[in-house]
Motif scaffolding. Structure first.
Motif, PDB file in Angstrom:
ATOM      1  N   LYS A 179      59.732  15.364  22.762  1.00  0.00           N
ATOM      2  CA  LYS A 179      59.218  15.516  24.063  1.00  0.00           C
ATOM      3  C   LYS A 179      58.350  14.365  24.180  1.00  0.00           C
ATOM      4  N   ASP A 180      57.660  13.708  23.241  1.00  0.00           N
ATOM      5  CA  ASP A 180      56.872  12.497  23.380  1.00  0.00           C
ATOM      6  C   ASP A 180      57.809  11.304  23.836  1.00  0.00           C
ATOM      7  N   THR A 181      58.920  11.240  23.535  1.00  0.00           N
ATOM      8  CA  THR A 181      59.704  10.359  23.970  1.00  0.00           C
ATOM      9  C   THR A 181      60.272  10.525  25.525  1.00  0.00           C
ATOM     10  N   ALA A 182      60.410  11.674  25.754  1.00  0.00           N
ATOM     11  CA  ALA A 182      60.978  11.999  27.142  1.00  0.00           C
ATOM     12  C   ALA A 182      59.903  12.052  28.082  1.00  0.00           C
ATOM     13  N   VAL A 183      58.572  12.531  27.938  1.00  0.00           N
ATOM     14  CA  VAL A 183      57.371  12.303  28.856  1.00  0.00           C
ATOM     15  C   VAL A 183      57.463  10.793  28.944  1.00  0.00           C
ATOM     16  N   GLY A 184      57.163   9.998  27.988  1.00  0.00           N
ATOM     17  CA  GLY A 184      57.165   8.592  28.229  1.00  0.00           C
ATOM     18  C   GLY A 184      58.325   7.749  29.050  1.00  0.00           C
ATOM     19  N   MET A 185      59.483   8.178  28.725  1.00  0.00           N
ATOM     20  CA  MET A 185      60.487   7.603  29.588  1.00  0.00           C
ATOM     21  C   MET A 185      60.579   8.014  31.002  1.00  0.00           C
ATOM     22  N   GLY A 234      60.953  14.607  39.627  1.00  0.00           N
ATOM     23  CA  GLY A 234      62.045  15.328  39.185  1.00  0.00           C
ATOM     24  C   GLY A 234      62.857  14.859  37.732  1.00  0.00           C
ATOM     25  N   PHE A 235      63.039  13.704  37.821  1.00  0.00           N
ATOM     26  CA  PHE A 235      63.593  13.367  36.565  1.00  0.00           C
ATOM     27  C   PHE A 235      62.744  13.433  35.359  1.00  0.00           C
ATOM     28  N   LEU A 236      61.391  13.339  35.539  1.00  0.00           N
ATOM     29  CA  LEU A 236      60.321  13.717  34.581  1.00  0.00           C
ATOM     30  C   LEU A 236      60.336  15.034  34.203  1.00  0.00           C
ATOM     31  N   LEU A 237      60.430  15.999  35.228  1.00  0.00           N
ATOM     32  CA  LEU A 237      60.654  17.598  34.923  1.00  0.00           C
ATOM     33  C   LEU A 237      61.792  17.809  34.244  1.00  0.00           C
ATOM     34  N   ALA A 238      62.857  17.272  34.504  1.00  0.00           N
ATOM     35  CA  ALA A 238      64.272  17.453  33.952  1.00  0.00           C
ATOM     36  C   ALA A 238      64.169  17.125  32.335  1.00  0.00           C
ATOM     37  N   LEU A 239      63.673  15.995  32.111  1.00  0.00           N
ATOM     38  CA  LEU A 239      63.545  15.375  30.609  1.00  0.00           C
ATOM     39  C   LEU A 239      62.579  16.290  29.851  1.00  0.00           C
ATOM     40  N   PHE A 240      61.569  16.768  30.524  1.00  0.00           N
ATOM     41  CA  PHE A 240      60.590  17.449  29.718  1.00  0.00           C
ATOM     42  C   PHE A 240      61.258  19.106  29.325  1.00  0.00           C
ATOM     43  N   LEU A 241      61.726  19.503  30.403  1.00  0.00           N
ATOM     44  CA  LEU A 241      62.309  20.917  29.954  1.00  0.00           C
ATOM     45  C   LEU A 241      63.531  20.772  29.169  1.00  0.00           C
ATOM     46  N   MET A 242      64.447  19.739  29.368  1.00  0.00           N
ATOM     47  CA  MET A 242      65.394  19.619  28.360  1.00  0.00           C
ATOM     48  C   MET A 242      64.847  19.199  26.770  1.00  0.00           C
ATOM     49  N   SER A 243      63.912  18.344  26.659  1.00  0.00           N
ATOM     50  CA  SER A 243      63.430  17.909  25.539  1.00  0.00           C
ATOM     51  C   SER A 243      62.752  19.370  24.644  1.00  0.00           C
ATOM     52  N   ALA A 244      62.016  20.077  25.486  1.00  0.00           N
ATOM     53  CA  ALA A 244      61.464  21.094  24.942  1.00  0.00           C
ATOM     54  C   ALA A 244      62.585  22.292  24.569  1.00  0.00           C
ATOM     55  N   SER A 245      63.505  22.250  25.324  1.00  0.00           N
ATOM     56  CA  SER A 245      64.730  23.213  24.989  1.00  0.00           C
ATOM     57  C   SER A 245      65.438  22.738  23.682  1.00  0.00           C
TER      58      SER A 245
END
Length: 323
Positions: free
Chosen positions: A165-171, A273-284
Motif C-alpha cells: 500500500k505504501d508504494t501504491a499510494v506513493g506511485m 482514479g489511478f490512485l484509487l485503483a492502486l490502493f484497492l489492488m494493493s490492499a487486496s
C-alpha cells in the motif's frame, strides 16, 4: 510520505478550490418573469416551470415553442409534442431526436397565456450548471470511465507497483501530479501552438515529449527528497513516460476540445482514479499474501483474477449520469 509531497497535495487542493470558486454560476435567463425555471429532464426533454397555471390550449401546441442551440440560432430543433402537468404549471417539451445536453439551448415562446391573460412572450436559456459539468468530468474519469478498470490502460505500472500500500499510494500521488502537470502543459501547447499552426498531427510526439520532461523532473525531485520511495518505484517510474494513461489524457482533452478548467478536472479525475485503483489492488494483494491460494494461482495469476473482479465491479458505474 514526505513533507514536500504533503505540501504539494495541499497546494493542489487549494488551487482546485480557487478554480471552482472563480467559476460563474450558470442557470437560466428568462426575459419573462412568469417563467420560473428551466432544465433538461433527459436527452429528449426540456422542462419549463411557470409561476402560475397556463392555459392548456396554448401549452400543448408545439407551434408556440421554438428551440435551438445557442451557437446555431438558425437551426431549429424538431419539437415532437408538448405536455402539460396536472397542476398546469409545468410544461415538458419533447423532441424527436436526441439533443446535446452539453450545449446551451434557447427556447422562444409566443405570448404566454395564463387564465385567459396575455403574460407576454418569453425567451429562455437552458443549460446545465457548469460546476455540475466539471464535477461530472471529474467523477467520470475517476469512477465511471476509470482508465484502469474500464479502459484497461496502464496495467504494467498498475500490476508492478500494487504489491504494497505504501508504494501504491506513493506511485498514485506521483502519477497524479505528473498527469495534471503534463495535461495542462499539453492543453496549452495544443490550443496555442499546434492548432493555430495546423500541427495537430504532431500531438502524440509533443505529448510524449512533455510527459518525459515532467517525469524527469519528478525523478530528480524524488531522488533528493525521498530516496526510499524512489528506490521502491524502481523501473516503473521510468515506464510512466510511455504509459498509455498519461498519453490518453492529453489526447482525450484535445479530441473533446476541453477548456483549461475541464482539462484540469479530467487530468485530476484520471489521476485520482489511478490512485484509487492502486490502493484497492494493493490492499487486496496484501490480504492475498496471507490467504491459502492454490500454488498455481499464486503471484501474478491471482493478481489478474482480482483485477478482473474489480473491473466487473466498476462496470456497475457504466451509464451513470452526473448532473
Amino acid at each position: 510520505m514526505s513533507t514536500l509531497m504533503k505540501r504539494s497535495i495541499l497546494l493542489s487542493i487549494w488551487l482546485v478550490s480557487i478554480f471552482l470558486a472563480s467559476l460563474p454560476v450558470c442557470g437560466h435567463a428568462a426575459e419573462n418573469s412568469f417563467a420560473k425555471k428551466t432544465d433538461f429532464k433527459d436527452n429528449r426533454t426540456i422542462v419549463i416551470e411557470f409561476a402560475g397555471a397556463v392555459d392548456e390550449e396554448w401549452a400543448t401546441s408545439p407551434a408556440n415553442f421554438k428551440v435551438n442551440e445557442k451557437q446555431n440560432p438558425d437551426v431549429l430543433l424538431p419539437v415532437e409534442k408538448v405536455e402539460l402537468s396536472p397542476d398546469k404549471k409545468t410544461v415538458l417539451i419533447r423532441f424527436g431526436e436526441d439533443i446535446d445536453l452539453r450545449a446551451a439551448h434557447v427556447v422562444s415562446m409566443t405570448p404566454v397565456s395564463s387564465e385567459g391573460k396575455n403574460m407576454g412572450p418569453a425567451i429562455l436559456d437552458v443549460k446545465k450548471s457548469y460546476f455540475g459539468y466539471l464535477f461530472s468530468i471529474l467523477i467520470g474519469a475517476m469512477l465511471i470511465n476509470n482508465y484502469v478498470f474500464t479502459k484497461y490502460l496502464g496495467l504494467c505500472v498498475f500490476i508492478g507497483t500494487s504489491r504494497k500500500k505504501d508504494t501504491a499510494v506513493g506511485m498514485g500521488i506521483t502519477f497524479t501530479i505528473v498527469m495534471v502537470v503534463s495535461a495542462m502543459i499539453s492543453w496549452f501547447l495544443y490550443q496555442y501552438v499546434l492548432k493555430p499552426y495546423r500541427l495537430d498531427y504532431l500531438q502524440v510526439v509533443v505529448f510524449i515529449g512533455l510527459v518525459s520532461l515532467t517525469v524527469q523532473a519528478v525523478d530528480t525531485v524524488l531522488r533528493k527528497v525521498n530516496p526510499a520511495l524512489f528506490k521502491a518505484f524502481g523501473v516503473y517510474l521510468v515506464l510512466v513516460i510511455a504509459n498509455c494513461v498519461i498519453i490518453a489524457v492529453p489526447l482525450t482533452l484535445a479530441s473533446n476540445e476541453y477548456n483549461a478548467f475541464e482539462s484540469f478536472m479530467l487530468a485530476l479525475g484520471a489521476g485520482g482514479g489511478f490512485l484509487l485503483a492502486l490502493f484497492l489492488m494493493s490492499a487486496s494483494r496484501e490480504r492475498l499474501e496471507l490467504a491459502n491460494v492454490p500454488p498455481t494461482f499464486r503471484g501474478l495469476p491471482i493478481a489478474f483474477v482480482a483485477t478482473g473482479l474489480f473491473a466487473l465491479a466498476f462496470m456497475g458505474f457504466s451509464g451513470m449520469a452526473i448532473f
